[in-house]
Enzyme design. Structure first.
Site, PDB file in Angstrom:
ATOM      1  N   SER A 112      -3.667   8.233   5.239  1.00 25.29           N
ATOM      2  CA  SER A 112      -2.241   8.388   4.938  1.00 25.29           C
ATOM      3  C   SER A 112      -1.752   7.570   3.755  1.00 25.29           C
ATOM      4  O   SER A 112      -0.683   7.855   3.224  1.00 25.29           O
ATOM      5  CB  SER A 112      -1.405   8.029   6.172  1.00 25.29           C
ATOM      6  OG  SER A 112      -1.483   6.638   6.447  1.00 25.29           O
TER       7      SER A 112
ATOM      8  N   LYS B 192       2.298   1.721   6.304  1.00 26.07           N
ATOM      9  CA  LYS B 192       3.141   2.670   5.573  1.00 26.07           C
ATOM     10  C   LYS B 192       3.947   1.920   4.516  1.00 26.07           C
ATOM     11  O   LYS B 192       3.996   0.696   4.483  1.00 26.07           O
ATOM     12  CB  LYS B 192       4.108   3.402   6.519  1.00 26.07           C
ATOM     13  CG  LYS B 192       3.470   4.091   7.705  1.00 26.07           C
ATOM     14  CD  LYS B 192       2.607   5.271   7.326  1.00 26.07           C
ATOM     15  CE  LYS B 192       1.990   5.926   8.544  1.00 26.07           C
ATOM     16  NZ  LYS B 192       1.002   6.976   8.195  1.00 26.07           N
TER      17      LYS B 192
END
Length: 264
Positions: free
Chosen positions: A65, A134
């Site tokens: 990701s 993230k």
């Protein structure tokens, strides 16, 4: 030496008091080597735990990701000093945070398997499970939109120039998945106090805040607010890609976030 000398008392300098054998300085005893070794190991262990709790911790990238900058299984270091006291995550920071609930499956949440790995994870030398990595896109009060006519994410009315760090995906014409491949625009916010809106750099393959939003076409049992990450779940800020060695680099905050105004 004469016989008279052998029987005479010792001579002391002027002002010097004679000492009895019992008043002599006691000889300092050293600990046995095995005890010193155990003591040093205990001290080192306590210091390592303190460093993990207050300063640094090692993690690994659990998925794709955050590509292209951070690749799956990369080893990273997280520093906690920036978020001491009143310090909070800022837009653009790459952060490690605990699963807010339902973001990870059982395998992803699993921690170290053997005893040595568990011990190393306790002192911050081995990654623990149940964490995500993230990038912070929005902080308290911010409004995030997808997207402008160039496919750019908009924060507080200002589009982000993210070409330097997000993964290029030929199948998408904007930087706003994983909602619906940009088939429709979306808007979220204001971000609640004490919460964060986060996204991965590999937008088409990142189960981030954009995937947890409630949308009209989604199931009616969607719980509003699940897209926001509580700031108190943030472990710290990623500041270095440590391993592989040939890709060692410092991780900073992109300049584009400096142009974003505070929420009005």
């Amino acid at each position: 030496m004469t016989s008279d000398d052998r029987g005479s008392a010792p001579i002391y300098a002027e002002g010097q008091e004679p000492r009895s054998p019992s008043s002599q300085e006691p000889t300092k005893k050293h600990l046995p080597l095995w005890q010193e070794t155990i003591l040093l190991l205990v001290v080192a262990l306590v210091l390592a735990i303190a460093i993990k709790a207050l300063f640094l911790q090692a993690f690994y990238i659990p998925s794709e990701s955050m590509e292209p900058g951070l690749v799956e299984q990369d080893r990273i270091l997280v520093q906690k000093v920036s978020y001491w006291g009143s310090g909070t995550p800022e837009r653009g920071d790459v952060v490690v945070f605990k699963d807010p609930g339902g973001w990870l499956n059982a395998d992803q949440s699993a921690g170290p398997s053997d005893a040595l790995q568990k011990l190393m994870s306790k002192i911050g030398l081995y990654p623990t499970g149940g964490h995500l990595v993230k990038r912070v896109i929005g902080v308290a009060g911010d409004t995030i939109e997808c997207c402008d006519d160039q496919g750019r994410i908009i924060v507080n009315g200002v589009p982000l120039n993210e070409e330097a760090y997000i993964k290029d995906d030929e199948l998408n014409d904007c930087n706003g998945p994983m909602v619906s491949r940009c088939a429709s625009d979306w808007k979220v916010g204001p971000v609640p106090e004490g919460r964060l809106f986060v996204m991965g750099d590999n937008r088409a393959h990142s189960a981030d805040s954009s995937q947890h939003m409630c949308r009209p076409q989604k199931e009616t049992d969607c719980v509003s607010g699940a897209e926001f990450v509580p700031a108190d779940l943030v472990v710290g800020k990623v500041f270095v890609l440590l391993w592989p060695r040939d890709r060692f680099t410092w991780v900073g905050r992109p300049d584009t976030f400096e142009d974003v105004p505070d929420a009005s």
